[in-house]
Design an enzyme around this catalytic site. Structure first.
Site, PDB file in Angstrom:
ATOM      1  N   HIS A 250     -43.161 115.273  61.420  1.00 56.56           N
ATOM      2  CA  HIS A 250     -44.528 115.202  60.920  1.00 56.56           C
ATOM      3  C   HIS A 250     -44.701 114.033  59.959  1.00 56.56           C
ATOM      4  CE1 HIS A 250     -45.747 119.628  61.943  1.00 56.56           C
ATOM      5  NE2 HIS A 250     -45.233 118.971  62.962  1.00 56.56           N
TER       6      HIS A 250
ATOM      7  N   GLU B 246     -45.867 113.855  57.039  1.00 54.33           N
ATOM      8  CA  GLU B 246     -45.463 114.135  55.655  1.00 54.33           C
ATOM      9  C   GLU B 246     -43.957 113.966  55.492  1.00 54.33           C
ATOM     10  OE1 GLU B 246     -47.334 115.937  57.734  1.00 54.33           O
ATOM     11  OE2 GLU B 246     -48.621 117.347  56.686  1.00 54.33           O
TER      12      GLU B 246
ATOM     13  N   CYS C 152     -48.287 121.646  57.354  1.00 56.46           N
ATOM     14  CA  CYS C 152     -47.797 122.902  57.940  1.00 56.46           C
ATOM     15  C   CYS C 152     -46.813 123.567  56.960  1.00 56.46           C
ATOM     16  CB  CYS C 152     -47.124 122.629  59.288  1.00 56.46           C
ATOM     17  SG  CYS C 152     -45.516 121.845  59.134  1.00 56.46           S
TER      18      CYS C 152
ATOM     19  N   CYS D 203     -43.620 121.358  56.261  1.00 57.10           N
ATOM     20  CA  CYS D 203     -43.884 120.217  55.364  1.00 57.10           C
ATOM     21  C   CYS D 203     -44.197 120.705  53.953  1.00 57.10           C
ATOM     22  CB  CYS D 203     -45.010 119.353  55.914  1.00 57.10           C
ATOM     23  SG  CYS D 203     -44.508 118.479  57.412  1.00 57.10           S
TER      24      CYS D 203
HETATM   25  N1  LIG Z   1     -49.913 118.129  58.853  1.00 61.49           N
HETATM   26  C1  LIG Z   1     -49.487 117.716  60.050  1.00 61.49           C
HETATM   27  N2  LIG Z   1     -48.779 116.573  60.161  1.00 61.49           N
HETATM   28  C2  LIG Z   1     -48.381 116.124  61.381  1.00 61.49           C
HETATM   29  O1  LIG Z   1     -47.767 115.063  61.470  1.00 61.49           O
HETATM   30  N3  LIG Z   1     -48.669 116.867  62.509  1.00 61.49           N
HETATM   31  C3  LIG Z   1     -48.332 116.349  63.826  1.00 61.49           C
HETATM   32  C4  LIG Z   1     -47.434 117.149  64.711  1.00 61.49           C
HETATM   33  C5  LIG Z   1     -47.955 116.816  66.091  1.00 61.49           C
HETATM   34  O2  LIG Z   1     -47.450 115.544  66.506  1.00 61.49           O
HETATM   35  C6  LIG Z   1     -49.451 116.707  65.866  1.00 61.49           C
HETATM   36  C7  LIG Z   1     -50.215 117.997  66.052  1.00 61.49           C
HETATM   37  O3  LIG Z   1     -50.367 118.188  67.410  1.00 61.49           O
HETATM   38  P1  LIG Z   1     -51.433 119.194  68.038  1.00 61.49           P
HETATM   39  O4  LIG Z   1     -50.888 120.570  67.829  1.00 61.49           O
HETATM   40  O5  LIG Z   1     -52.743 118.976  67.278  1.00 61.49           O
HETATM   41  O6  LIG Z   1     -51.505 118.759  69.479  1.00 61.49           O
HETATM   42  O7  LIG Z   1     -49.587 116.264  64.529  1.00 61.49           O
HETATM   43  C8  LIG Z   1     -49.361 118.032  62.433  1.00 61.49           C
HETATM   44  C9  LIG Z   1     -49.775 118.470  61.231  1.00 61.49           C
HETATM   45  C10 LIG Z   1     -50.517 119.745  61.129  1.00 61.49           C
HETATM   46  O8  LIG Z   1     -49.796 120.557  60.350  1.00 61.49           O
HETATM   47 ZN   LIG Z   2     -45.646 119.573  59.031  1.00 66.57          ZN
END
Ligand SMILES: Nc1nc(=O)n([C@H]2C[C@H](O)[C@@H](COP(=O)(O)O)O2)cc1CO
Ligand SMILES: [Zn+2]
Length: 162
Positions: A79, A81, A105, A108
């Site tokens: 992710h 973060e 999430c 993170c």
């Molecule tokens: N805060 C976040 N940072 C992130 O980098 N992500 C990333 C993980 C996945 O590559 C994408 C979410 O994919 P989707 O579930 O919307 O198809 O975004 C997701 C979240 C949400 O928690």
């Molecule tokens: Zn995350």
């Protein structure tokens, strides 16, 4: 003697930092959701930037498929973060603020808390009803981290290469 005033329409700090996060998001290869994060210290200096990407060296070996019932990206992707925290070139994230395009999430949230980040400024909270995000909010609030939705002022910044 009267002073000549500076420009009024300059890019303000918080908008700049969120824009840096959104620019980083543009580097993401995720076909569905691109996320960027920008960590800023108490002197308003950027100490880390990241976007969601596959682990180093695995880029072309792993799937970006989204369907969790099959082999899917969620098993692999780092992710934004996590990458921002890992990309600080040794700077401490203790006491820093994190600007992020999407609410963190639960995994993170643990990194943010254990790293000592004190504030999270987020643009979207689109997954807030899911268990991971309820857990995330519970942990972040429990740890006393300030959670602030980004206050949008204008929807775009134009960068003119000419
Ligand atoms: N805060 C976040 N940072 C992130 O980098 N992500 C990333 C993980 C996945 O590559 C994408 C979410 O994919 P989707 O579930 O919307 O198809 O975004 C997701 C979240 C949400 O928690
Ligand atoms: Zn995350």
């Amino acid at each position: 003697m009267a002073l000549t005033p500076g420009r009024d329409d300059y890019l303000k700090d918080s908008k700049y930092f969120m824009a840096v996060a959104l620019l980083a998001a543009k580097r993401s290869k995720d076909p569905n959701t691109q996320v960027g994060a920008c960590i800023v210290n108490q002197e308003n200096k950027i100490v880390g930037i990241g976007h969601n990407q596959m682990p180093n060296g695995c880029d072309d070996k792993l799937t970006w498929a989204r369907d969790r019932t099959k082999d899917n990206k969620h098993l692999y992707v780092c992710h934004a973060e996590l990458n921002a925290i890992m990309n600080t070139n040794g700077a401490d994230v203790k006491g820093c603020s994190m600007y992020v395009a999407l609410f963190p999430c639960n995994e993170c949230a643990k990194l943010i808390i254990q790293g000592g980040i004190k504030e999270v400024i987020y643009l979207s909270d689109m997954y807030k009803d899911r268990d991971e995000f309820k857990a995330s909010r519970r942990m972040l609030e429990g740890a006393g981290i300030k959670l602030r939705p980004f206050e949008l002022e204008g929807t775009e910044i134009v960068i003119d290469f000419q």
